[in-house]
Design a protein around this motif. Structure first.
Motif, PDB file in Angstrom:
ATOM      1  N   PHE A 137       0.850  -1.191   0.000  1.00  0.00           N
ATOM      2  CA  PHE A 137       0.000   0.000   0.000  1.00  0.00           C
ATOM      3  C   PHE A 137       0.887   1.242   0.000  1.00  0.00           C
ATOM      4  N   ASN A 138       0.414   2.264  -0.705  1.00  0.00           N
ATOM      5  CA  ASN A 138       1.019   3.586  -0.633  1.00  0.00           C
ATOM      6  C   ASN A 138      -0.014   4.521  -0.018  1.00  0.00           C
ATOM      7  N   ILE A 139       0.247   4.967   1.197  1.00  0.00           N
ATOM      8  CA  ILE A 139      -0.713   5.817   1.906  1.00  0.00           C
ATOM      9  C   ILE A 139      -0.028   7.137   2.253  1.00  0.00           C
ATOM     10  N   ASN A 140      -0.392   8.172   1.537  1.00  0.00           N
ATOM     11  CA  ASN A 140       0.152   9.493   1.848  1.00  0.00           C
ATOM     12  C   ASN A 140      -0.644  10.127   2.979  1.00  0.00           C
ATOM     13  N   ASN A 141       0.082  10.844   3.836  1.00  0.00           N
ATOM     14  CA  ASN A 141      -0.541  11.508   4.992  1.00  0.00           C
ATOM     15  C   ASN A 141      -1.319  10.535   5.869  1.00  0.00           C
ATOM     16  N   ILE A 142      -0.687   9.382   6.112  1.00  0.00           N
ATOM     17  CA  ILE A 142      -1.310   8.439   7.047  1.00  0.00           C
ATOM     18  C   ILE A 142      -1.449   9.100   8.416  1.00  0.00           C
TER      19      ILE A 142
END
Length: 360
Positions: free
Chosen positions: A302-307
């Motif tokens: 997964f690529n989660i920006n601003n997790i």
């Protein structure tokens, strides 16, 4: 001409053996021998006298006398249905054949019949239950201890909506609706949509929007669907939750697993994830320390920006109670990137990261 005649001794011996086997077969398998009519032969009028004989030989004299007084009032009451009395006579005969004792056998059975009447449950479910009881008690290797287990389960269903349990574990349905079915000589409890609750020594868990069937012999619940939430881990019920289709639970235990569950964590993901779900009763002192429910995603990239603010994540995902667990491998470790002033400030790689909502 010489007539050949059978040897009289051998002929009679063969005839006697044959007759003996037929005689034994008729005795063993004729209904009059297989089942006594100890109670039924005296009918309703003689039942109290017969059951009193059983309880009089009990070593628990006071308890026996107290119960007999209570049961006599029940038996003679004009509000006690004839259908209930008929079933009591039938099953008492079968218990007599099993050499049942006053305590716990007859006492447990008769008090369960009183519960059926008191809870106004002399209906279709009662008659299906009766057929199941007779089917089981007619089996040579079905002993009174097995019947007592069934009686205790039945009492729980009728009296408390407690549908099954094991040592230190109790499963409840929060809907009073139920039905019995006798399927291939197996008594099954069917529940329409309900909420299941498992209480164990330390805590409890819940399954929402579920329905299914429970095998009352094995304690195996086959659910058609369900939903659980992470509320007790501090998340909103409509933000972090899992839904699933068919699943099974051994209700003698306080845990279960589900394959192909659908998971939603709307704080981190725009859509649902698919994976394995595990839930278990554990003591939760505070939401942040919770370890269940557990969800393991099948997709592990997964690529989660601003997790979290100014923090990006790349890697696998699991949700263990309150913890967001990021995971990776030696070759492809999970990565946390901290952004400052729109520029990468620092990057950290590991096979596992543990995050909590709004904390890092």
């Amino acid at each position: 001409m010489i007539a050949l005649l059978p040897d009289n001794n051998n002929f009679l011996s063969h005839f006697n053996r044959k007759f003996f086997y037929i005689f034994i077969f008729l005795i063993l398998f004729s209904p009059s021998y297989s089942h006594s009519q100890y109670f039924s032969e005296s009918g309703e009028a003689g039942y109290l006298e017969k059951i009193e004989e059983i309880f009089k030989i009990s070593s628990e004299k006071k308890r026996a006398n107290d119960f007999l007084d209570e049961f006599e009032e029940f038996w003679l009451s004009p509000t006690t249905p004839e259908q209930a009395k008929t079933v009591i006579l039938e099953i008492s005969d079968l218990l007599y054949d099993k050499k049942a004792t006053a305590f716990p056998d007859y006492h447990l059975f008769l008090s369960t019949m009183q519960i059926f009447v008191d809870q106004d449950q002399i209906n279709d479910n009662f008659h299906i239950w009766r057929e199941a009881a007779k089917t089981y008690l007619n089996q040579p290797r079905y002993y009174t201890r097995h019947f007592n287990d069934l009686l205790n389960i039945t009492r729980g269903i009728i009296n408390q909506q407690r549908i099954y349990g094991g040592p230190g574990t109790d499963w409840y349905s929060r809907s009073s609706a139920y039905s019995f079915q006798l399927i291939k000589d197996t008594l099954t409890l069917t529940l329409p949509e309900t909420r299941l609750v498992c209480h164990s020594r330390t805590d409890s868990i819940e399954i929402y929007n579920t329905s299914g069937k429970l095998n009352l012999l094995t304690g195996i619940w086959s659910g058609s669907s369900g939903r659980i939430t992470w509320e007790r881990s501090g998340f909103e019920a409509n933000k972090v939750y899992s839904t699933f289709g068919h699943y099974q639970i051994d209700m003698s235990d306080s845990d279960f697993t589900v394959k192909d569950a659908v998971f939603y964590n709307k704080h981190y993901f725009n859509g649902p994830l698919k994976g394995d779900l595990e839930h278990k009763v554990t003591h939760i002192r505070n939401p942040s320390s919770s370890l269940y429910p557990k969800f393991e995603s099948y997709d592990q990239l997964f690529n989660i920006n601003n997790i979290h603010p100014n923090l990006n994540y790349k890697g696998g995902f699991s949700q263990h109670g309150a913890k967001f667990l990021g995971s990776g491998t030696d070759r492809n470790p999970a990565t946390i990137s901290i952004i400052r002033n729109d520029t990468l400030f620092i990057s950290a790689k590991s096979k596992i990261f543990s995050l909590r909502l709004m904390k890092f």
